[in-house]
Scaffold this motif. Structure first.
Motif, PDB file in Angstrom:
ATOM      1  N   TRP A  94       0.820  -1.200   0.000  1.00  0.00           N
ATOM      2  CA  TRP A  94       0.000   0.000   0.000  1.00  0.00           C
ATOM      3  C   TRP A  94       0.853   1.250   0.000  1.00  0.00           C
ATOM      4  N   ALA A  98      -0.806   8.313   0.612  1.00  0.00           N
ATOM      5  CA  ALA A  98      -2.015   8.672  -0.138  1.00  0.00           C
ATOM      6  C   ALA A  98      -3.168   8.992   0.805  1.00  0.00           C
ATOM      7  N   HIS A 103      -7.169   9.177   0.165  1.00  0.00           N
ATOM      8  CA  HIS A 103      -7.163   8.092  -0.818  1.00  0.00           C
ATOM      9  C   HIS A 103      -6.520   6.854  -0.200  1.00  0.00           C
ATOM     10  N   ASP A 105      -4.919   3.693  -1.069  1.00  0.00           N
ATOM     11  CA  ASP A 105      -4.315   3.155  -2.281  1.00  0.00           C
ATOM     12  C   ASP A 105      -3.621   1.836  -1.963  1.00  0.00           C
ATOM     13  N   ASP A 138      -8.681   2.501  -3.955  1.00  0.00           N
ATOM     14  CA  ASP A 138      -8.275   1.714  -5.109  1.00  0.00           C
ATOM     15  C   ASP A 138      -7.558   0.463  -4.618  1.00  0.00           C
ATOM     16  N   ARG A 140      -5.833  -2.404  -6.578  1.00  0.00           N
ATOM     17  CA  ARG A 140      -5.477  -2.738  -7.960  1.00  0.00           C
ATOM     18  C   ARG A 140      -5.336  -4.233  -8.208  1.00  0.00           C
ATOM     19  N   SER A 167     -12.310  -0.224  -7.356  1.00  0.00           N
ATOM     20  CA  SER A 167     -12.056   1.210  -7.290  1.00  0.00           C
ATOM     21  C   SER A 167     -13.366   1.875  -6.887  1.00  0.00           C
TER      22      SER A 167
END
Length: 173
Positions: A94, A98, A103, A105, A138, A140, A167
């Motif tokens: 991670w 962010a 955020h 992330d 998010d 991914r 997301s």
């Protein structure tokens, strides 16, 4: 005269240079601290001290880089009736910085096994809820080798392998 001696020629420049070196030194120390067993124990104790609606979290053998890639042997969540969720061999990459921008992330989240033994018994919802500081999330890459749902969690007993990505953004209205 070199640029270094010129930099330290005036007192105010010297203070700025020393201040800059101190900040860089502090950042290096903090970065190295993120790998220490003391830092891992501190994070484990903070996570385990959290209780949301009667749920108790236990984290075993946290290791890795707290500011990048973390691993844990086991994560369990229990309520008044005992453990209802077990996650084995968690691997998380991670970007904690962010979070400063709201955020979450997550580059990847992996687990060898997630076992859901039953539905949780939730405590009462808080009367006042605060808005989450996270506006966007998010993930991914998600990779769960085995997800076991006991009978009664979502119908009969089931087992899955999961992979994907997610997301989200906070809806305003």
């Amino acid at each position: 005269m070199s640029w270094v001696s010129d930099l330290f020629a005036r007192p105010w420049r010297r203070y700025v240079a020393y201040g800059g070196l101190a900040v860089v030194g502090l950042l290096i120390v903090l970065r190295l601290f993120a790998f220490t067993p003391f830092a891992h124990s501190f994070v484990e104790s903070r996570v385990e001290a959290m209780s949301v609606r009667g749920q108790v979290i236990e984290l075993d053998r946290l290791r890795g880089d707290l500011l990048g890639r973390l691993k844990a042997d086991r994560l369990t969540i229990a309520d008044a009736d005992g453990t209802w969720l077990t996650v084995e061999q968690v691997d998380l990459k991670w970007s904690p910085f962010a979070l400063l921008g709201g955020h979450l992330d997550l580059a990847h989240v992996r687990a060898d096994l997630i076992g859901v033994a039953r539905r949780p018994v939730l405590g009462p919802a808080p009367k006042e809820t605060q808005a989450s500081p996270i506006d966007r999330m998010d993930l991914r890459a998600l990779d769960i080798a085995t997800l076991n749902l006991a009978g009664g969690v979502a119908g009969p007993a089931q087992s899955y392998a999961l992979s994907g990505r997610v997301s989200t953004e906070r809806l305003t209205g």
